[in-house]
Write an enzyme that holds these catalytic residues in place. Structure first.
Site, PDB file in Angstrom:
ATOM      1  N   CYS A 172       0.808  -1.217   0.000  1.00 38.74           N
ATOM      2  CA  CYS A 172       0.000   0.000   0.000  1.00 38.74           C
ATOM      3  C   CYS A 172       0.841   1.267   0.000  1.00 38.74           C
ATOM      4  CB  CYS A 172      -0.957  -0.046   1.179  1.00 38.74           C
ATOM      5  SG  CYS A 172      -1.932  -1.553   1.095  1.00 38.74           S
ATOM      6  N   HIS A 313      -2.742   8.268   5.904  1.00 39.85           N
ATOM      7  CA  HIS A 313      -2.939   6.943   5.319  1.00 39.85           C
ATOM      8  C   HIS A 313      -4.223   6.326   5.883  1.00 39.85           C
ATOM      9  CE1 HIS A 313      -2.012   3.022   3.673  1.00 39.85           C
ATOM     10  NE2 HIS A 313      -2.079   2.471   4.866  1.00 39.85           N
ATOM     11  N   GLU A 324      -1.090   5.910  13.556  1.00 41.53           N
ATOM     12  CA  GLU A 324      -0.766   7.083  12.748  1.00 41.53           C
ATOM     13  C   GLU A 324      -1.140   8.371  13.486  1.00 41.53           C
ATOM     14  OE1 GLU A 324      -2.647   7.218   8.910  1.00 41.53           O
ATOM     15  OE2 GLU A 324      -1.312   8.805   8.185  1.00 41.53           O
ATOM     16  N   LYS A 350      -9.869   8.271   2.433  1.00 44.02           N
ATOM     17  CA  LYS A 350     -10.325   6.885   2.253  1.00 44.02           C
ATOM     18  C   LYS A 350     -11.779   6.705   2.684  1.00 44.02           C
ATOM     19  CE  LYS A 350      -5.926   4.403   2.315  1.00 44.02           C
ATOM     20  NZ  LYS A 350      -4.911   5.430   2.654  1.00 44.02           N
ATOM     21  N   HIS A 355      -9.776   1.974   0.253  1.00 43.48           N
ATOM     22  CA  HIS A 355      -8.320   1.831   0.211  1.00 43.48           C
ATOM     23  C   HIS A 355      -7.901   1.255  -1.147  1.00 43.48           C
ATOM     24  CE1 HIS A 355      -4.273   1.258   1.120  1.00 43.48           C
ATOM     25  NE2 HIS A 355      -4.331   0.436   2.160  1.00 43.48           N
ATOM     26  N   PHE A 414       1.877  -3.242   4.155  1.00 43.09           N
ATOM     27  CA  PHE A 414       2.226  -4.530   4.748  1.00 43.09           C
ATOM     28  C   PHE A 414       3.721  -4.768   4.550  1.00 43.09           C
ATOM     29  CE2 PHE A 414      -2.024  -7.129   4.623  1.00 43.09           C
ATOM     30  CZ  PHE A 414      -2.544  -6.285   5.583  1.00 43.09           C
TER      31      PHE A 414
HETATM   32  C1  LIG Z   1       4.321   1.312   8.761  1.00 42.56           C
HETATM   33  O1  LIG Z   1       4.054   0.239   7.927  1.00 42.56           O
HETATM   34  C2  LIG Z   1       3.297  -0.805   8.519  1.00 42.56           C
HETATM   35  C3  LIG Z   1       3.245  -1.979   7.631  1.00 42.56           C
HETATM   36  O2  LIG Z   1       2.894  -3.102   8.347  1.00 42.56           O
HETATM   37  C4  LIG Z   1       1.936  -0.302   8.727  1.00 42.56           C
HETATM   38  O3  LIG Z   1       1.072  -1.342   9.150  1.00 42.56           O
HETATM   39  C5  LIG Z   1       2.040   0.718   9.757  1.00 42.56           C
HETATM   40  O4  LIG Z   1       0.790   1.326   9.899  1.00 42.56           O
HETATM   41  C6  LIG Z   1       3.072   1.768   9.431  1.00 42.56           C
HETATM   42  N1  LIG Z   1       3.459   2.366  10.655  1.00 42.56           N
HETATM   43  C7  LIG Z   1       2.659   3.091  11.388  1.00 42.56           C
HETATM   44  C8  LIG Z   1       3.203   3.397  12.711  1.00 42.56           C
HETATM   45  O5  LIG Z   1       1.605   3.516  11.039  1.00 42.56           O
END
Ligand SMILES: *[C@@H]1O[C@H](CO)[C@@H](O)[C@H](O)[C@H]1NC(C)=O
Ligand SMILES: *[C@@H]1O[C@H](CO)[C@@H](O)[C@H](O)[C@H]1NC(C)=O
Ligand SMILES: *[C@@H]1O[C@H](CO)[C@@H](O)[C@H](O)[C@H]1NC(C)=O
Ligand SMILES: *[C@@H]1O[C@H](CO)[C@@H](O)[C@H](O)[C@H]1NC(C)=O
Length: 427
Positions: A172, A313, A324, A350, A355, A414
């Site tokens: 993503c 995101h 986040e 979103k 997404h 991911f």
């Molecule tokens: C960074 O990338 C990971 C991928 O697993 C994501 O799930 C995660 O939300 C991201 N980090 C943060 C703290 O949001």
């Protein structure tokens, strides 16, 4: 360092085909989330029955049908994600007015278009056909329709672009990596113009089954699709899968000025990090997101206090949105930051489109670009109630008019890969 600006935009999204329809509907608080049950019985047995589908119809109504964008021969050769990419690239190049014919210009123009998953439909159908009928059931177009970098390949073939040709596939985060890496190629002198972005179309029962098994998808809103994607809301419970493409024309500043191109915004910074933590879950403290945003600001030589807007995101998952949110507050409430979280303007688009996986970062960077260009904060749909820790301004439900000089667009994928773009008004 050579400066990089954005001079053209193209998009196919669940809100419509084309930037104009998509952006108008986004600001009107429209959404593109519908029920998947009408797509066939394979979809009705799945726990999540909602998706952000590109609306079908004629181009003049801001809807999608392949024949309005590409000849039948090309349509047959291309995966749907590549069709969305080529249509969006066409729109972006028209918008930029970049139609090179001289050899030097063609060599100075490149393409980076990625996809997270690619053509699952083709892989699935061919696997089933092969297992029943063997070798003779495999189409000679199987491989070209399967490969993710063929979106970028088709764009360069159509326009004769002979510069760098690349495809990111980082789940993503793909769209942001494609745009960020393209901006570095321009800054470093590998190209003067890049067509960059992401495309995705995997609204397939197998994809939905897989994400549902990973317990990532919204399942509680099958009767009310438009309420299912609810970033930051207390009742958020998983993401809604979507499809589409976002493409930008990026250009070296002097090159854009020399041909008097319209400049939407400047790519000021690009930050990358890794959680180094878990396959699918974010670190609870949001460290990966924090580091990506901090790197982007450092690259932009900007302070956290300069940030007017963050396009998050936030996919509407319980853990991801919280991580986040924590990262954003840690960054912007820091020593030289804002004094109050309510002053921080964050939204997740979103809520309106779901997404878009590998296309998400590109479409959202495009929204962030327009937020700067038009001085408006796009809304977070379905945001009704927030819990205690969520005390920023999330632009609930309706767009807000506000000057946006500097903005960040986040994408996390991911595997723990995080990236942020820092975009600014061109001065
Ligand atoms: C960074 O990338 C990971 C991928 O697993 C994501 O799930 C995660 O939300 C991201 N980090 C943060 C703290 O949001
Ligand atoms: C795969 O098979 C389904 C069902 O027969 C069909 O609707 C779809 O168009 C096929 N997709 C491709 C890429 O051939
Ligand atoms: C956030 O937006 C509001 C108006 O919607 C504005 O009053 C405030 O100053 C903004 N905050 C920042 C940091 O730009
Ligand atoms: C939001 O919270 C209010 C009370 O603060 C409550 O009445 C309402 O039902 C909640 N809405 C949802 C969707 O949870």
């Amino acid at each position: 360092m050579r400066r990089v600006v954005i001079t053209g935009l193209g998009a196919i999204t669940p809100l419509g085909a084309g930037v104009k329809t998509t952006w108008r509907r986004l600001l009107e608080s429209g959404d593109g989330i519908v029920s998947t049950t009408k797509l066939g019985t394979d979809f009705t047995s799945l726990p999540s029955q909602v998706a952000g589908l590109v609306p079908l119809g004629s181009r003049s109504d801001g809807r999608w049908q392949a024949k309005d964008w590409l000849p039948a021969s090309e349509e047959r050769q291309m995966a749907l994600f590549a069709q969305y990419a080529i249509a969006s690239a066409h729109e972006a190049l028209e918008d930029a007015g970049w139609h090179p014919t001289a050899q030097a210009d063609l060599e100075a123009t490149g393409v980076t278009i990625g996809s997270g998953i690619g053509n699952l439909d083709e892989a699935y159908n061919t696997s089933v056909a092969f297992s029943h009928g063997g070798y003779r059931k495999v189409s000679p177009l199987f491989v070209p329709r399967l490969l993710i970098n063929l979106a970028a390949g088709h764009v360069s073939i159509r326009y004769g672009f002979k510069g760098p040709n690349h495809a990111a596939t980082t789940a993503c985060t793909t769209g942001v990596h494609a745009i960020g890496d393209a901006s570095r190629l321009i800054a470093f002198g590998d190209a003067d113009v890049m067509v960059a972005g992401g495309a995705e179309s995997c609204i397939h029962p197998l994809a939905i089954a897989g994400f549902a098994r990973a317990r990532s998808l919204a399942t509680a809103w099958n009767d009310k699709p438009s309420a299912s994607s609810r970033p930051f809301d207390t009742n958020r419970a998983g993401f809604v899968i979507g499809e589409g493409a976002g493409i930008m024309v990026l250009e070296e500043l002097e090159h854009a000025k020399a041909r008097k191109a319209n400049i939407y915004a400047e790519i000021r910074g690009y930050g990358l990090s890794s959680d180094a933590y878990h396959m699918t879950a974010p670190r609870e403290d949001g460290e990966g997101a924090f580091l990506a945003m901090r790197h982007a600001l450092r690259h932009a030589q900007a302070k956290p206090a300069d940030v007017d807007y963050i396009n998050a995101h936030a996919t509407s998952t319980v853990l991801g949105d919280a991580a986040e949110n924590r990262a954003i507050k840690r960054l912007l409430l820091g020593p030289d930051g804002k004094s109050s979280a309510s002053q921080i303007n964050v939204s997740s688009t979103k809520g309106a489109i779901g997404h878009l996986l590998g296309a998400a970062g590109a479409v959202e960077a495009l929204f962030t670009t327009l937020a700067i260009h038009r001085n408006v904060l796009p809304p977070t749909l379905n945001l009704e109630n927030t819990s205690e820790d969520f005390d920023c301004n999330y632009v609930p439900k309706t767009a807000q008019q506000h000057a946006v000089d500097l903005a960040i667009s986040n994408s996390f994928g991911f595997g723990g890969t995080n990236a942020s773009l820092c975009l600014g008004a061109y001065r």
